[in-house]
Design a protein around this motif. Sequence first.
Motif, PDB file in Angstrom:
ATOM      1  N   GLN A 333      33.353  38.285  48.544  1.00 55.08           N
ATOM      2  CA  GLN A 333      32.290  37.784  47.672  1.00 55.08           C
ATOM      3  C   GLN A 333      31.414  36.917  48.574  1.00 55.08           C
ATOM      4  OE1 GLN A 333      34.812  35.924  44.679  1.00 55.08           O
ATOM      5  NE2 GLN A 333      34.601  37.750  43.396  1.00 55.08           N
ATOM      6  N   GLU A 345      37.850  39.114  45.883  1.00 55.27           N
ATOM      7  CA  GLU A 345      38.512  39.533  44.657  1.00 55.27           C
ATOM      8  C   GLU A 345      39.689  40.403  45.067  1.00 55.27           C
ATOM      9  OE1 GLU A 345      36.232  41.723  41.702  1.00 55.27           O
ATOM     10  OE2 GLU A 345      37.990  41.860  40.388  1.00 55.27           O
ATOM     11  N   ALA A 402      39.972  35.595  43.786  1.00 52.88           N
ATOM     12  CA  ALA A 402      39.896  35.882  42.353  1.00 52.88           C
ATOM     13  C   ALA A 402      40.907  36.964  42.010  1.00 52.88           C
ATOM     14  CB  ALA A 402      38.492  36.350  42.000  1.00 52.88           C
ATOM     15  N   ASN A 404      42.365  39.454  38.772  1.00 51.73           N
ATOM     16  CA  ASN A 404      42.063  39.960  37.431  1.00 51.73           C
ATOM     17  C   ASN A 404      43.250  39.729  36.505  1.00 51.73           C
ATOM     18  OD1 ASN A 404      39.416  41.613  37.654  1.00 51.73           O
ATOM     19  ND2 ASN A 404      40.586  42.116  39.490  1.00 51.73           N
ATOM     20  N   GLU A 436      40.116  35.964  36.569  1.00 53.12           N
ATOM     21  CA  GLU A 436      39.030  36.713  35.916  1.00 53.12           C
ATOM     22  C   GLU A 436      39.483  37.195  34.550  1.00 53.12           C
ATOM     23  OE1 GLU A 436      37.395  39.865  38.245  1.00 53.12           O
ATOM     24  OE2 GLU A 436      36.786  38.524  39.867  1.00 53.12           O
ATOM     25  N   ASP A 466      34.614  38.358  33.712  1.00 49.17           N
ATOM     26  CA  ASP A 466      34.393  39.627  34.411  1.00 49.17           C
ATOM     27  C   ASP A 466      33.568  40.582  33.539  1.00 49.17           C
ATOM     28  OD1 ASP A 466      34.640  41.491  36.383  1.00 49.17           O
ATOM     29  OD2 ASP A 466      36.812  41.733  36.225  1.00 49.17           O
ATOM     30  N   LYS A 487      30.413  36.997  35.981  1.00 52.65           N
ATOM     31  CA  LYS A 487      30.219  38.170  36.842  1.00 52.65           C
ATOM     32  C   LYS A 487      29.411  39.209  36.080  1.00 52.65           C
ATOM     33  CE  LYS A 487      33.442  39.185  39.727  1.00 52.65           C
ATOM     34  NZ  LYS A 487      34.646  39.825  40.300  1.00 52.65           N
ATOM     35  N   GLU A 523      28.132  42.045  40.455  1.00 55.07           N
ATOM     36  CA  GLU A 523      29.130  43.010  40.934  1.00 55.07           C
ATOM     37  C   GLU A 523      28.457  44.324  41.280  1.00 55.07           C
ATOM     38  OE1 GLU A 523      33.079  43.047  38.801  1.00 55.07           O
ATOM     39  OE2 GLU A 523      31.724  42.787  37.130  1.00 55.07           O
TER      40      GLU A 523
END
Length: 705
Positions: A333, A345, A402, A404, A436, A466, A487, A523
């Motif tokens: 990122q 991420e 990050a 998910n 996220e 996200d 995001k 993204e």
Amino acid sequence: MKEETIPREMFRLFYLAAEQNCLPIMITDRNGCIEYVNPAQEKSSGYTASELIGTKPRVFQSDQSQLPMYPEIWQTLMAGELWEGELLNLRKDGEPYTESLAISPLLAETGQLSHFFVIQQDLSACRNTARRLESLSTFDPLTGLPNRAYLLASLAESIRDAAVLNHELTVVHLDLDRFKSLNDSLGYAVADQVLVGIADRLRGVVRRDDALARLTGDEFVLLLRNTVPDSHLEDTLKRIQATIAEPLMVVSGDEVSLTVSIGVAVYPRDGYDSDTLLRAANLAMVAAKKNGGDNVYYYVPEMQEGMASRFDLASHLRRVVERGELVLYYQPQVSLISGEIVGAEALIRWQHPEKGMIMPGQFIPFAEETGLILPISDWVVRAACQQMHDWRIAGLPPLKIAVNLSARHFYLATLPDTVASVLAETGIEGSSLELELTESAMMHDVVGAVRIMDRLKGLGVRLSLDDFGTGFSSLAYLSRFSIDLIKIDQSFISDVTINPVNASIVTATIAMAHKLGKNIIAEGVETEAQMAFLRRHDCDEMQGYLFSKPLPAEDFATLLRERKRLVFEEKEGVEVTRTLLLVDDDIPVLSALKRLFYREGYRVLTATSAREALELLALNRVQVIISDQRMPGMTGIELLFRVKDLYPDTVRIVLSGYAEIETVTDAINRGAAWKYFTKPWDEDKMRDEVCRAFRLAGASITLPS
Ligand code: C2E
Ligand code: MG
Ligand code: MG
């Protein structure tokens, strides 16, 4: 009661009761000649009292079909009895309406029949409401096609008929390909318009005997009642594919071309009941889609094996953590201010011993359904923190990672404790870990989500939202949540430089996020133009193939070690240079104009299509644009309308032939263009006008819209 004994006041009362009655009332003499009608009767029939008095009720008579009823009515009345029933009558304007009537014979004091008293009720309004209700429960309000409920009833009935007649019955399941991305890029309203258009076309393809229904979203089902000869089925399927493939124009002026995945199941071969047949057609459609879409698959029993392989997947997935088959890839990122990598991420991959690398899209949804996501998610949080720790030990610059979180994991009561213990074990501070979440996960239970987020924030962990924009929530609503970073979903970024709708969603999201004190990352950034657009609109960070794909940990470490960064080509001088963009698909014209303006000292950019022009506009500050009107793909005016939305401060000029003057003038009136030049042009005049255009742009005068 004798007439003389009735008080006068009573007459008045009866008169008022008749006159003001909301039901139509009529009184005829014993021969059926009308003597009185009330205002409600006038309103309902459309005739005035004076038109009706003296005539017979046959003026209301609709057609011959009612004739057989009259002798029966007459007989009942003559026997001194009340007749009640329904008649289909005609209003004065010819509109048929159904009435319920009660006709009472009135006897004089002598006992002789003297009059008939008719009280009516117009049933058409109730019927219409009932019909509408019925239609709402059986028809899809968007396309007007029968819905799932209707389809199920109709399929059951068709199966019964087919069984009796010894016929075949074919169930065809249609699912539009890539409709979701169309929804994402053009928005729901336009996507709905596309569905309506497709439904209309499909209606045109089916025979009267066939039935077409909309199942959900972009799925339709077609029942072909008797498919002998076989060629009818094939013909129909070919026509369906062809009609869906025809480009469809939507309000924005865009042309949409679609394809469809088709699954076919046949009664009695593939099933004897509605459920089995629909499931078989659906499995065949899924197989068609899996094999690239835009094709037809007939159901075969092996397709059930798809189900079996799910069980296989489940039993494998159950042990995936202990077998050590999961790996994390890291996607950088990058800051759009400094150009440096600020984080990564972590994206999961399953290194399957036989099948090779499996992407998350292929097993995460399944893991979520089965609950297997919980041990997997725990592993991801731990592995990401462990990796951060290892990189630090190796002397790499610190950065945030990050991870998910699936909705199920998020709502798990033990999540904050797990996170706390992982942080303690690995010695990573909370602020280096970002979790996220998706909108749908947060909206599932708003109160619960706020509580969990507070606990996570208590650990110092950062939270991000996200795939923003793909859910239903508004940014304002999000102020309730302690989100640090938003995001923007890649579906908005992919055409941000050419789609004014997505461009304005992106810029509004950035502005709102900043107002709410949140950071914003884009993204799926794949091109320089997208990046330039985002920088120009103050987006904080980006992630995407332009900088790097997700990488294995060692490769990511190499990027960090080499201090790879984004380099922004800050052409300071360019920002203030007078830049003119020329757009024409005719290369000689383009060259001639380029020479002309180059001599004038402008920086001249050229594009041979609207798309190319939009890319250049994202990458460069342009003050004045001259675009040819007639270009394939997108006309000059369409282009200028988009530019007006995307870059309102530009001064826009159309170059057109005389034939298009009307369209061009309209575009000028609607603010898309400032002026037009006709071909062939007068060089001196054009030079002067372009000079004025730059003065206008310099003064930053916004043209009236
Ligand atoms: P996401 O969180 O939105 O991740 C971004 C996805 O976009 C990743 O796909 C990434 O490889 C892809 N991507 C990144 N840059 C670009 C680009 O420039 N162009 C395009 N076309 N794609 C780009 P991936 O790795 O296949 O992951 C897909 C989704 O799977 C993720 O979407 C996330 O929702 C889920 N996922 C991944 N890892 C995990 C995990 O550890 N746990 C959970 N629960 N879900 C995960
Ligand atoms: Mg993500
Ligand atoms: Mg995402």
